[in-house]
Design an enzyme around this catalytic site. Structure first.
Site, PDB file in Angstrom:
ATOM      1  N   LYS A 191      41.768  52.091  25.489  1.00 37.72           N
ATOM      2  CA  LYS A 191      41.549  50.764  24.913  1.00 37.72           C
ATOM      3  C   LYS A 191      42.116  50.753  23.491  1.00 37.72           C
ATOM      4  O   LYS A 191      43.329  50.731  23.319  1.00 37.72           O
ATOM      5  CB  LYS A 191      40.074  50.415  25.002  1.00 37.72           C
ATOM      6  CG  LYS A 191      39.606  50.316  26.464  1.00 37.72           C
ATOM      7  CD  LYS A 191      38.149  50.000  26.604  1.00 37.72           C
ATOM      8  CE  LYS A 191      37.769  49.768  28.062  1.00 37.72           C
ATOM      9  NZ  LYS A 191      37.952  50.956  28.933  1.00 37.72           N
TER      10      LYS A 191
ATOM     11  N   HIS B 210      34.275  50.220  23.944  1.00 36.69           N
ATOM     12  CA  HIS B 210      34.860  49.045  23.311  1.00 36.69           C
ATOM     13  C   HIS B 210      34.574  48.973  21.811  1.00 36.69           C
ATOM     14  O   HIS B 210      34.990  48.005  21.159  1.00 36.69           O
ATOM     15  CB  HIS B 210      34.361  47.777  24.001  1.00 36.69           C
ATOM     16  CG  HIS B 210      34.785  47.676  25.428  1.00 36.69           C
ATOM     17  ND1 HIS B 210      35.980  47.115  25.824  1.00 36.69           N
ATOM     18  CD2 HIS B 210      34.180  48.102  26.573  1.00 36.69           C
ATOM     19  CE1 HIS B 210      36.093  47.179  27.142  1.00 36.69           C
ATOM     20  NE2 HIS B 210      35.009  47.769  27.619  1.00 36.69           N
TER      21      HIS B 210
ATOM     22  N   SER C 171      31.041  45.147  27.602  1.00 28.96           N
ATOM     23  CA  SER C 171      32.433  44.799  27.898  1.00 28.96           C
ATOM     24  C   SER C 171      32.634  43.352  28.290  1.00 28.96           C
ATOM     25  O   SER C 171      33.728  42.814  28.120  1.00 28.96           O
ATOM     26  CB  SER C 171      32.968  45.709  29.006  1.00 28.96           C
ATOM     27  OG  SER C 171      32.198  45.571  30.193  1.00 28.96           O
TER      28      SER C 171
END
Length: 391
Positions: free
Chosen positions: A235, A203, A175
């Site tokens: 996300k 991610h 990240s």
């Protein structure tokens, strides 16, 4: 009594004091903060789905059918048809046998790791893993051995000299650095040494791989290669919550053992249906991902040309390495004065001496947005020269 005031003052002096920023309105590239509009390059909304009309419409349509609150845990009366549908969709999308819907990515990591390992077991964790993984390792009460970032050779040596149940856990995309773990090599060494591999693809999900299936799909790694996949829905997926996907046996085991799943109220079922709608957008989002990669490629070329130091990342996470806490704060502030929001990341989130600007891109950013960012970085280039006087 512990002197909390003194600790806070020390953080301020060290350039480590953190403050919250209030945002008005929906999440999108241009945010409103304290009445001022700022072009944001610090969100994890990589595909621009957090404010997508289809998602909002799906949520609005779901509310009369599902109501708002989850009302109870999944094991009492909170496991709604909507949650179950989302789990089935996630399992199919990631080509896994089964999936579980968790309330947050933090809870997923803590629950999964502490359920799959305990006293007498050994967990092997990449040194740059996310805080939720670190805390999950601590909560498990297993022995924890950390290996140098991405160092599969050292990990293999550690595994070879360790007996008993072994769990290896890693981020898929890291990240703060934006790089991708050596997943093929990790899978191979785990199979060789009888270790269970857990990958948190928070991610990578939605961004990497065919149709956005994630970093494991990008390298063709199946459930057999990587038994446990963890993904975040707040996300690239643009909603909220998280999931764990893998063999049905292990999902059943987690239902019995994962405390962060058992002892918490289920997420609003309407959010689950909105996430199903966003899975369709992810699957059909190749044009968004192509545009995103174009922005990333151009940024990397131009930022290096301006003299900025980047990390080896091809993901939407593009850190600009600065080093000094005070300089990175000054650079972030100078950008904000020019109408840009780019977050300064400092220890302990990153190692000492590795403070950075964490630039992140969204498919909703335009080429003009990138032009504006690069112009501002050019204007602020002088701040890099202050590092020698500060250090």
């Amino acid at each position: 009594m512990r002197d909390f005031f003194a600790e806070l003052e020390q953080r301020k002096q060290a350039g480590l004091y953190r403050t919250r920023r209030r945002i008005s309105g929906p999440q999108k590239p241009v945010l409103t903060s304290n009445g001022k509009q700022l072009l944001s390059f610090c969100s994890n909304d990589y595909l621009g789905l957090a404010n997508h009309p289809s998602s909002i419409e799906a949520l609005r349509n779901a509310l009369p059918e599902t109501g708002l609150g989850g009302a109870a845990s999944h094991l009492i009366c909170g496991h709604h048809d909507a949650h179950h549908l989302l789990e089935e969709r996630l399992a199919a999308f990631t080509s896994r046998s089964s999936a579980l819907f968790f309330s947050t990515g933090y809870m997923a990591n803590m629950g999964v790791i502490s359920a799959l390992a305990g006293r007498g077991d050994t967990i092997f964790s990449d040194r740059l893993n996310h805080a939720s993984i670190i805390d999950g390792c601590v909560l498990s009460r297993a022995k924890v051995r950390r290996y140098a970032h991405g160092d599969v050779s050292t990990l293999a040596t550690m595994l070879a000299e360790t007996s008993g149940h072994k769990l290896v856990v890693t981020d898929g995309v890291f990240s703060m650095d934006g790089d991708v773990a050596p997943l093929v090599e990790l899978s191979s060494v785990c199979r060789e040494h009888g270790a269970l591999l857990v990958v948190d693809d928070a991610h990578g999900f939605g961004v990497l791989g065919p149709h956005g299936q994630g970093s494991l799909a990008e390298f063709g790694l199946s459930e057999e290669n990587v038994p446990i996949l963890i993904g975040t829905l707040g996300k690239a997926a643009g909603t909220s919550g998280a999931f764990v996907a893998g063999p049905a046996l292990l999902m059943d085991y987690l239902v019995q053992k994962a405390r962060t799943y058992i002892y918490t109220t289920a997420m609003p079922p309407a959010l689950a249906l909105a996430t199903c709608a966003n899975l369709d957008l992810i699957e059909q989002g190749d044009e968004r991902r192509t545009h995103l990669q174009s922005l990333i490629g151009r940024f990397r070329k131009e930022a290096v040309g301006l003299g900025y130091e980047l990390m080896p990342s091809y993901t939407p996470i593009q850190p600009i390495m600065i080093g000094d806490n005070h300089v990175v704060l000054a650079l972030s502030q100078a950008l904000e004065e020019r109408g840009l929001l780019v977050t300064a990341i400092r220890p302990p989130t990153v190692p000492e001496g590795e403070a950075r600007l964490r630039v992140t891109f969204s498919a909703d950013h335009s080429c003009g947005d990138l032009d504006y960012l690069m112009q501002a970085l050019w204007e602020c280039r002088y701040l890099l020269d202050s590092r020698s006087t500060v250090l």
